[in-house]
Motif scaffolding. Structure first.
Motif, PDB file in Angstrom:
ATOM      1  N   ARG A   1      16.700  11.475   0.120  1.00 60.30           N
ATOM      2  CA  ARG A   1      18.410  11.543   0.272  1.00 60.30           C
ATOM      3  C   ARG A   1      19.346  10.266  -0.503  1.00 60.30           C
ATOM      4  O   ARG A   1      18.690   9.215   0.079  1.00 60.30           O
ATOM      5  CB  ARG A   1      18.332  11.508   1.936  1.00 60.30           C
ATOM      6  N   LYS A   2      20.149  10.555  -0.389  1.00 58.72           N
ATOM      7  CA  LYS A   2      21.326   9.892  -0.712  1.00 58.72           C
ATOM      8  C   LYS A   2      22.909  10.160  -0.114  1.00 58.72           C
ATOM      9  O   LYS A   2      22.463  11.587  -0.556  1.00 58.72           O
ATOM     10  CB  LYS A   2      20.621   9.273  -1.745  1.00 58.72           C
ATOM     11  N   GLU A   3      23.429   9.919   0.147  1.00 60.79           N
ATOM     12  CA  GLU A   3      24.470  10.281   0.466  1.00 60.79           C
ATOM     13  C   GLU A   3      25.617  10.710  -0.748  1.00 60.79           C
ATOM     14  O   GLU A   3      25.389   9.833  -1.950  1.00 60.79           O
ATOM     15  CB  GLU A   3      25.398   8.978   0.901  1.00 60.79           C
TER      16      GLU A   3
ATOM     17  N   ASP B   1      24.316  13.712  -2.212  1.00 63.45           N
ATOM     18  CA  ASP B   1      23.473  14.203  -3.414  1.00 63.45           C
ATOM     19  C   ASP B   1      23.878  15.413  -3.706  1.00 63.45           C
ATOM     20  O   ASP B   1      22.792  16.227  -3.736  1.00 63.45           O
ATOM     21  CB  ASP B   1      21.527  14.080  -3.202  1.00 63.45           C
TER      22      ASP B   1
ATOM     23  N   LEU C   1      22.491  17.594  -0.915  1.00 63.37           N
ATOM     24  CA  LEU C   1      21.302  18.269  -0.889  1.00 63.37           C
ATOM     25  C   LEU C   1      21.672  18.900   0.641  1.00 63.37           C
ATOM     26  O   LEU C   1      22.322  19.108   0.928  1.00 63.37           O
ATOM     27  CB  LEU C   1      19.635  17.252  -0.159  1.00 63.37           C
TER      28      LEU C   1
ATOM     29  N   GLU D   1      21.846  20.143   4.512  1.00 62.51           N
ATOM     30  CA  GLU D   1      21.835  19.379   5.199  1.00 62.51           C
ATOM     31  C   GLU D   1      20.800  19.597   6.225  1.00 62.51           C
ATOM     32  O   GLU D   1      20.149  21.178   6.758  1.00 62.51           O
ATOM     33  CB  GLU D   1      23.215  20.249   6.041  1.00 62.51           C
TER      34      GLU D   1
ATOM     35  N   THR E   1      15.129  16.872   3.569  1.00 63.05           N
ATOM     36  CA  THR E   1      14.585  15.448   3.906  1.00 63.05           C
ATOM     37  C   THR E   1      14.647  15.117   2.334  1.00 63.05           C
ATOM     38  O   THR E   1      14.028  13.507   1.526  1.00 63.05           O
ATOM     39  CB  THR E   1      13.041  15.399   4.426  1.00 63.05           C
ATOM     40  N   GLY E   2      14.783  16.108   1.182  1.00 63.25           N
ATOM     41  CA  GLY E   2      14.661  15.351  -0.185  1.00 63.25           C
ATOM     42  C   GLY E   2      14.512  16.488  -0.858  1.00 63.25           C
ATOM     43  O   GLY E   2      14.460  17.842  -0.035  1.00 63.25           O
TER      44      GLY E   2
ATOM     45  N   THR F   1      21.183  11.027  -7.130  1.00 63.58           N
ATOM     46  CA  THR F   1      20.392  11.671  -6.439  1.00 63.58           C
ATOM     47  C   THR F   1      19.361  10.226  -6.501  1.00 63.58           C
ATOM     48  O   THR F   1      19.615   9.473  -7.354  1.00 63.58           O
ATOM     49  CB  THR F   1      19.631  12.778  -6.695  1.00 63.58           C
TER      50      THR F   1
ATOM     51  N   PRO G   1      14.706  21.952  -1.488  1.00 60.61           N
ATOM     52  CA  PRO G   1      14.560  21.157  -0.335  1.00 60.61           C
ATOM     53  C   PRO G   1      13.573  21.328   0.123  1.00 60.61           C
ATOM     54  O   PRO G   1      12.639  22.307   0.221  1.00 60.61           O
ATOM     55  CB  PRO G   1      16.445  21.495   0.082  1.00 60.61           C
TER      56      PRO G   1
ATOM     57  N   TYR H   1      11.626  19.849   3.677  1.00 53.81           N
ATOM     58  CA  TYR H   1      12.269  20.016   5.328  1.00 53.81           C
ATOM     59  C   TYR H   1      11.817  19.434   6.016  1.00 53.81           C
ATOM     60  O   TYR H   1      10.563  19.537   6.032  1.00 53.81           O
ATOM     61  CB  TYR H   1      12.923  21.195   6.332  1.00 53.81           C
TER      62      TYR H   1
END
Length: 118
Positions: free
Chosen positions: A25-27, A29, A31, A33, A36-37, A65, A110, A112
């Protein structure tokens, strides 16, 4: 007079490599809500797999990313030799990556919760 010598274009050494990239995760990115990646299936052109990996990581970083890990699955020929079933859509994306000397993200899955830790 000396004969005019045309410079012949060398055949491209570029090949397309299939790469699986795990990102964190990166602000900004993009993805979903709660994710986790993610895992990204990419097709990237390069003269070798190392170049394809470097270019892919650089482009993903430019796209805000956070690449964590890259697994290479080889070229189309290598994957066929391993018995991978490659559908026509996938082949078309690989050809596009080669034609455009590009990195193409073909699929994004994604993560979770704890599944990214596996």
């Amino acid at each position: 007079m000396a004969p005019c010598m045309e410079k012949q274009k060398k055949p491209s050494r570029q090949q397309v490599y299939t790469l699986l990239v795990q990102i964190g995760r990166k602000e900004g990115d993009g993805l979903p809500e709660g994710a986790t990646g993610a895992a990204l299936m990419c097709f990237a052109s390069g003269v070798d797999e190392a170049e394809a990996v470097r270019e892919t990581v650089a482009i993903l970083k430019q796209a805000d990313t956070a690449p964590l890990d890259v697994t290479g699955y080889g070229t189309l020929a290598e994957r066929e030799a391993q018995g991978h079933d490659i559908d026509p859509d996938e082949r078309a994306l690989m050809q596009r990556a080669l034609d455009e000397n590009a990195v193409i993200v073909a699929q994004m899955t994604p993560f979770y919760g704890d599944e990214a830790q596996a």
